[in-house]
Design an enzyme around this catalytic site. Structure first.
Site, PDB file in Angstrom:
ATOM      1  N   CYS A 192      34.044  44.833  35.673  1.00 34.76           N
ATOM      2  CA  CYS A 192      32.746  45.246  36.205  1.00 34.76           C
ATOM      3  C   CYS A 192      32.805  45.912  37.590  1.00 34.76           C
ATOM      4  O   CYS A 192      33.679  45.623  38.388  1.00 34.76           O
ATOM      5  CB  CYS A 192      31.855  44.039  36.325  1.00 34.76           C
ATOM      6  SG  CYS A 192      31.784  43.043  34.857  1.00 34.76           S
TER       7      CYS A 192
ATOM      8  N   ARG B 205      35.305  51.161  35.530  1.00 27.22           N
ATOM      9  CA  ARG B 205      35.657  49.738  35.584  1.00 27.22           C
ATOM     10  C   ARG B 205      34.974  48.931  34.482  1.00 27.22           C
ATOM     11  O   ARG B 205      35.298  47.770  34.268  1.00 27.22           O
ATOM     12  CB  ARG B 205      35.246  49.154  36.938  1.00 27.22           C
ATOM     13  CG  ARG B 205      35.900  49.810  38.105  1.00 27.22           C
ATOM     14  CD  ARG B 205      35.447  49.150  39.378  1.00 27.22           C
ATOM     15  NE  ARG B 205      35.929  47.789  39.433  1.00 27.22           N
ATOM     16  CZ  ARG B 205      37.068  47.425  40.014  1.00 27.22           C
ATOM     17  NH1 ARG B 205      37.813  48.314  40.603  1.00 27.22           N
ATOM     18  NH2 ARG B 205      37.452  46.169  40.020  1.00 27.22           N
TER      19      ARG B 205
ATOM     20  N   TRP C 184      31.438  45.054  32.126  1.00 25.20           N
ATOM     21  CA  TRP C 184      32.414  44.940  31.049  1.00 25.20           C
ATOM     22  C   TRP C 184      32.244  43.514  30.563  1.00 25.20           C
ATOM     23  O   TRP C 184      32.572  42.561  31.277  1.00 25.20           O
ATOM     24  CB  TRP C 184      33.820  45.194  31.574  1.00 25.20           C
ATOM     25  CG  TRP C 184      34.857  45.265  30.502  1.00 25.20           C
ATOM     26  CD1 TRP C 184      35.249  46.378  29.817  1.00 25.20           C
ATOM     27  CD2 TRP C 184      35.653  44.182  29.995  1.00 25.20           C
ATOM     28  NE1 TRP C 184      36.232  46.053  28.908  1.00 25.20           N
ATOM     29  CE2 TRP C 184      36.501  44.719  28.992  1.00 25.20           C
ATOM     30  CE3 TRP C 184      35.739  42.821  30.270  1.00 25.20           C
ATOM     31  CZ2 TRP C 184      37.408  43.948  28.281  1.00 25.20           C
ATOM     32  CZ3 TRP C 184      36.645  42.040  29.554  1.00 25.20           C
ATOM     33  CH2 TRP C 184      37.467  42.616  28.581  1.00 25.20           C
TER      34      TRP C 184
ATOM     35  N   ASN D 211      31.212  40.183  39.360  1.00 30.38           N
ATOM     36  CA  ASN D 211      32.407  40.613  38.638  1.00 30.38           C
ATOM     37  C   ASN D 211      33.350  39.423  38.634  1.00 30.38           C
ATOM     38  O   ASN D 211      33.711  38.925  39.694  1.00 30.38           O
ATOM     39  CB  ASN D 211      33.037  41.807  39.385  1.00 30.38           C
ATOM     40  CG  ASN D 211      34.391  42.195  38.835  1.00 30.38           C
ATOM     41  OD1 ASN D 211      34.725  41.867  37.696  1.00 30.38           O
ATOM     42  ND2 ASN D 211      35.163  42.898  39.638  1.00 30.38           N
ATOM     43  N   GLY D 212      33.721  38.949  37.449  1.00 31.89           N
ATOM     44  CA  GLY D 212      34.622  37.802  37.369  1.00 31.89           C
ATOM     45  C   GLY D 212      34.147  36.836  36.310  1.00 31.89           C
ATOM     46  O   GLY D 212      33.294  37.168  35.480  1.00 31.89           O
TER      47      GLY D 212
ATOM     48  N   GLU E 138      55.130  53.438  25.531  1.00 34.35           N
ATOM     49  CA  GLU E 138      54.041  53.998  26.335  1.00 34.35           C
ATOM     50  C   GLU E 138      53.288  55.069  25.533  1.00 34.35           C
ATOM     51  O   GLU E 138      52.057  55.130  25.570  1.00 34.35           O
ATOM     52  CB  GLU E 138      54.612  54.568  27.651  1.00 34.35           C
ATOM     53  CG  GLU E 138      53.640  55.306  28.547  1.00 34.35           C
ATOM     54  CD  GLU E 138      52.483  54.468  29.070  1.00 34.35           C
ATOM     55  OE1 GLU E 138      52.442  53.258  28.834  1.00 34.35           O
ATOM     56  OE2 GLU E 138      51.585  55.056  29.701  1.00 34.35           O
TER      57      GLU E 138
ATOM     58  N   LYS F   6      49.374  54.849  24.754  1.00 27.34           N
ATOM     59  CA  LYS F   6      48.442  55.916  25.159  1.00 27.34           C
ATOM     60  C   LYS F   6      47.637  56.372  23.953  1.00 27.34           C
ATOM     61  O   LYS F   6      46.425  56.525  24.019  1.00 27.34           O
ATOM     62  CB  LYS F   6      49.176  57.145  25.719  1.00 27.34           C
ATOM     63  CG  LYS F   6      49.752  57.077  27.098  1.00 27.34           C
ATOM     64  CD  LYS F   6      48.750  57.093  28.219  1.00 27.34           C
ATOM     65  CE  LYS F   6      48.337  55.695  28.574  1.00 27.34           C
ATOM     66  NZ  LYS F   6      48.985  55.087  29.706  1.00 27.34           N
TER      67      LYS F   6
ATOM     68  N   GLU G   9      45.119  53.643  22.636  1.00 24.00           N
ATOM     69  CA  GLU G   9      43.999  53.270  23.505  1.00 24.00           C
ATOM     70  C   GLU G   9      42.945  54.367  23.621  1.00 24.00           C
ATOM     71  O   GLU G   9      41.776  54.071  23.786  1.00 24.00           O
ATOM     72  CB  GLU G   9      44.461  52.792  24.879  1.00 24.00           C
ATOM     73  CG  GLU G   9      45.037  53.848  25.788  1.00 24.00           C
ATOM     74  CD  GLU G   9      45.461  53.275  27.139  1.00 24.00           C
ATOM     75  OE1 GLU G   9      44.785  52.392  27.669  1.00 24.00           O
ATOM     76  OE2 GLU G   9      46.484  53.743  27.670  1.00 24.00           O
TER      77      GLU G   9
ATOM     78  N   HIS H 230      64.398  48.427  10.216  1.00 23.65           N
ATOM     79  CA  HIS H 230      64.267  46.980  10.007  1.00 23.65           C
ATOM     80  C   HIS H 230      62.816  46.578   9.766  1.00 23.65           C
ATOM     81  O   HIS H 230      62.440  45.435  10.040  1.00 23.65           O
ATOM     82  CB  HIS H 230      64.852  46.224  11.205  1.00 23.65           C
ATOM     83  CG  HIS H 230      66.315  46.482  11.394  1.00 23.65           C
ATOM     84  ND1 HIS H 230      67.276  45.919  10.606  1.00 23.65           N
ATOM     85  CD2 HIS H 230      66.966  47.294  12.257  1.00 23.65           C
ATOM     86  CE1 HIS H 230      68.471  46.351  10.987  1.00 23.65           C
ATOM     87  NE2 HIS H 230      68.305  47.189  11.993  1.00 23.65           N
TER      88      HIS H 230
ATOM     89  N   LYS I  87      39.290  49.809  33.451  1.00 22.31           N
ATOM     90  CA  LYS I  87      40.444  50.248  34.237  1.00 22.31           C
ATOM     91  C   LYS I  87      41.230  49.089  34.846  1.00 22.31           C
ATOM     92  O   LYS I  87      42.443  49.069  34.807  1.00 22.31           O
ATOM     93  CB  LYS I  87      39.956  51.197  35.329  1.00 22.31           C
ATOM     94  CG  LYS I  87      41.067  51.781  36.185  1.00 22.31           C
ATOM     95  CD  LYS I  87      41.925  52.745  35.401  1.00 22.31           C
ATOM     96  CE  LYS I  87      43.047  53.320  36.230  1.00 22.31           C
ATOM     97  NZ  LYS I  87      44.095  53.860  35.343  1.00 22.31           N
TER      98      LYS I  87
HETATM   99  C1  F6R Z   1      47.059  51.668  29.947  1.00 23.07           C
HETATM  100  C2  F6R Z   1      46.734  51.007  31.196  1.00 23.07           C
HETATM  101  C3  F6R Z   1      46.864  49.525  31.260  1.00 23.07           C
HETATM  102  C4  F6R Z   1      47.320  49.097  32.662  1.00 23.07           C
HETATM  103  C5  F6R Z   1      47.305  47.569  32.783  1.00 23.07           C
HETATM  104  C6  F6R Z   1      47.828  47.118  34.133  1.00 23.07           C
HETATM  105  O1  F6R Z   1      46.933  53.045  30.056  1.00 23.07           O
HETATM  106  O2  F6R Z   1      46.332  51.624  32.146  1.00 23.07           O
HETATM  107  O3  F6R Z   1      47.731  49.029  30.287  1.00 23.07           O
HETATM  108  O4  F6R Z   1      48.596  49.595  32.891  1.00 23.07           O
HETATM  109  O5  F6R Z   1      46.006  47.103  32.602  1.00 23.07           O
HETATM  110  O6  F6R Z   1      47.049  47.652  35.165  1.00 23.07           O
HETATM  111  P1  F6R Z   1      47.553  47.667  36.663  1.00 23.07           P
HETATM  112  O7  F6R Z   1      48.697  48.619  36.735  1.00 23.07           O
HETATM  113  O8  F6R Z   1      46.380  48.124  37.456  1.00 23.07           O
HETATM  114  O9  F6R Z   1      47.988  46.268  36.975  1.00 23.07           O
END
Ligand code: F6R
Length: 616
Positions: free
Chosen positions: A2, A27, A74, A100-101, A489, A493, A496, A512, A611
């Site tokens: 949030c 966020r 969120w 937020n929390g 990765e 990407k 998501e 496997h 985020k």
């Molecule tokens: C994926 C992504 C997330 C973050 C993860 C950790 O694209 O951005 O998987 O990498 O939530 O976030 P940080 O780096 O802010 O601890």
């Protein structure tokens, strides 16, 4: 998670709060709401949906006040509904609260408050908190010289277990806000005759670059004339005012349709900023200012442990590979969320690293604290200056890539790869790496921005490939050695932002199990760089081709695939092992971006994601 905004000043609060919410939308974007008091009461406008929906609703109301609070949600407790959106007003109408929390003991509080006659309109823990503040406010007598509003919030928070960044208004104290934090970020912007509270700097940098980073257990009390900071134990805190070094232009999309694309194209500059001033004068090793360890202490290290989440965890895996390969020190990598509960046996000469773009990921912060509790020093590679992780780590390396707004991490990831490669170099030069190998390694790292520029020129080609495969339901990403984490990765990407099911595997592991997925409808993205394992990777490709699986091959210059084996070939410049993972990240970032756009997905705000993950 949030986003929180609060404003106290002389301007009309609504446009400032809405602009802040728009900037914090990454966020959380399930619902949004605000409360801007005028002459009477605490008028709240809130809606499920995006900030634009809220703005339309707000336009129907005459809210002219010069203070207020706003929130993007969120969801944690309760569904995405208007009723569960913040702010939440206490049932006596005296307090409006944004949060937020997660309040962990909210159920006991709710039962207690229910017995006292307080009522609830939502399923949220936040509404319970606003009522608990109201309860303390009604119960406690006014002590001369004390602000009753502030003291009620303070008393309430002493009973709270969990995490919070909050801002609250009280009907009896017009123009004042009380805010507090515990493990959820909160920044106070100190402007010209105004104060702005926000979960992160992007929401306030258009009004001021002077900020106070609130610490856990601190409360801020804002009035139109002044502000004060104190602790839960009522001790006054002298605020330290820091300056944000980036500007509002850094947090804008500019000419790009999405933040993600902008941030992909910012990578050459981001890499330059991450490495600037961080090589030794003789050009043979890395040079970090803030690690707070002596060379002797570094030399004594016998093991490293890296913890992170998501994309940052993938950066740890690449770093593990490079440290073991060049410095010959054993490295272990763990998910921060697992490490914090696993009680891993650790060696006394272990050095800890955590990686986190935001510096606020709760599991990574908890892993850092767990390691420190056991007496280990923890270093952090982190992008957001003043974040919780940056503050609590024993030393660290700032990434300096500017704000990353796109929910899918791109420039922060490649910067972490670069800094991980520099840590590997630093350790290697303390051990067996020669001066000339060090110089070669440094020159390779210095060439990374240019190599990434070359890779970015492939965008039109990747876009055309993306169009052809955008309707896939499944996709495999396969790589070996330091490119296995890049396969992970690439898969992350893609899933998501485009919601295509994707998996990353070491190329040879594919037979496997995952090979069962292969058909003409399941493409495989192969990393096949020039090098000792090239022929082995070609064999894995043959196995896929024999089962009619389409192949998108990402090769490096000079790696010649047998004719007709790959359906698509993307050729990257040949590069040093330490730089290859960075350069190889570019085509998979672009591929997932263009596929998501082709499928009409909301690239910057993928469903269910946020985020910065500040709840467990
Ligand atoms: C994926 C992504 C997330 C973050 C993860 C950790 O694209 O951005 O998987 O990498 O939530 O976030 P940080 O780096 O802010 O601890």
């Amino acid at each position: 998670m949030c986003g929180i905004v609060g404003y106290v000043g002389k301007q009309k609060a609504v446009p400032i709060i809405l602009e802040g919410l728009k900037r914090l939308e990454y966020r959380g974007y399930d619902s949004a709401g605000l409360c801007v008091p005028g002459t009477r009461g605490l008028p709240v406008v809130k809606k499920a949906g995006r900030v634009d929906t809220l703005a339309k609703e707000v336009a129907q109301h005459k809210l002219t006040g010069t203070s207020g609070i706003g929130h993007t949600r969120w969801a944690t407790h309760g569904a995405v509904t208007d009723a569960n959106a913040h702010p939440h007003v206490s049932s006596d109408g005296k307090f409006a609260l944004i949060h937020n929390g997660v309040i962990e003991n909210f159920a006991q509080m709710k039962t207690f408050l229910g017995r006292k006659g307080y009522t609830f309109q939502s399923e949220t823990d936040t509404e319970v908190l606003s009522n608990l503040i109201a309860y303390h406010y009604a119960k406690e007598p006014t002590t001369p010289g004390q602000n009753r509003f502030l003291e009620s919030v303070r008393k309430t928070l002493r009973h709270v277990e969990g995490t919070y960044g909050i801002a609250t208004l009280c009907v009896d104290f017009p123009g004042e806000i009380v805010a507090a934090r515990q493990a959820s970020p909160l920044i106070l912007g100190v402007g010209d005759a105004e104060y702005i509270l926000a979960s992160d700097a992007s929401a306030l940098v258009s009004r001021t670059t002077n900020v106070v980073y609130l610490k856990d257990g601190e409360l801020a009390h804002l009035t139109p004339k002044t502000f004060s900071i104190s602790t839960l134990d009522q001790a006054d805190v002298s605020p330290v005012v820091d300056t944000i070094t980036w500007s509002i232009a850094d947090a804008d999309k500019g000419k790009y349709p999405h933040f993600m694309l902008k941030e992909i194209f910012e990578q050459p500059a981001a890499l330059e900023n991450s490495m600037r001033g961080r090589f030794s004068a003789d050009g043979s090793t890395a040079n970090f200012g803030g690690l707070n360890l002596t060379p002797a202490e570094f030399s004594a290290i016998e093991r490293l442990m890296f913890c992170a989440c998501g994309t940052a965890w993938h950066a740890c895996l690449v770093t593990e590979h490079l440290i073991e390969r060049f410095a010959r020190i054993p490295v272990e990598v763990d998910y921060a969320s697992e490490f914090r509960y696993r009680n891993t046996p650790l060696d006394a000469r272990t050095l800890f690293f955590v990686l986190s773009q935001s510096g606020e990921t709760i599991d990574t912060l908890a892993a850092l604290r767990e390691a420190q509790r056991k007496g280990y020093r923890v270093l952090a590679i982190n992008n957001v200056v003043g974040s919780s992780i940056a503050r609590e780590a024993d030393g660290g390396i700032y990434q300096h890539v500017g704000p990353e707004i796109g929910v899918a991490s791109t420039k922060a990831f490649t910067s972490q790869l670069l800094l991980g490669a520099m840590v590997a170099l630093y350790l290697a030069r303390m051990r067996d790496m020669s001066y000339s190998d060090g110089v070669e390694y440094v020159n390779a790292l210095k060439s990374a921005p240019d190599l990434v520029r070359q890779a970015l020129k492939l965008a039109p080609r990747v876009k055309a490939i993306a169009k052809r495969y955008a309707k896939s339901r499944d996709m495999l990403f396969l790589g070996r050695m330091s490119l296995f984490p890049i396969a992970l990765e690439g898969a992350l990407k893609l899933k998501e932002i485009s919601y295509i099911h994707a998996e990353g595997y070491p190329a040879a592991e594919m037979k496997h199990g995952p090979i069962a997925l292969i058909s003409e409808k399941c493409p495989s993205v192969f990393f096949a760089p020039k090098g000792e394992l090239f022929n082995k990777i070609v064999s894995s490709m043959q196995e896929i081709k024999a089962r009619k699986g389409p192949i998108i091959a990402i090769v490096t210059a000079g790696a010649e695939l047998p004719k007709g084996l790959a359906d698509e070939i993307i050729t990257l410049p040949d590069c040093h092992e330490a730089v290859l993972p960075i350069v190889a990240s570019i085509p998979v970032q672009l591929l997932s971006y263009y596929i998501a756009v082709e499928r009409g997905c909301d690239v910057d705000k993928p469903r269910n994601l946020a985020k910065s993950v500040t709840v467990e």
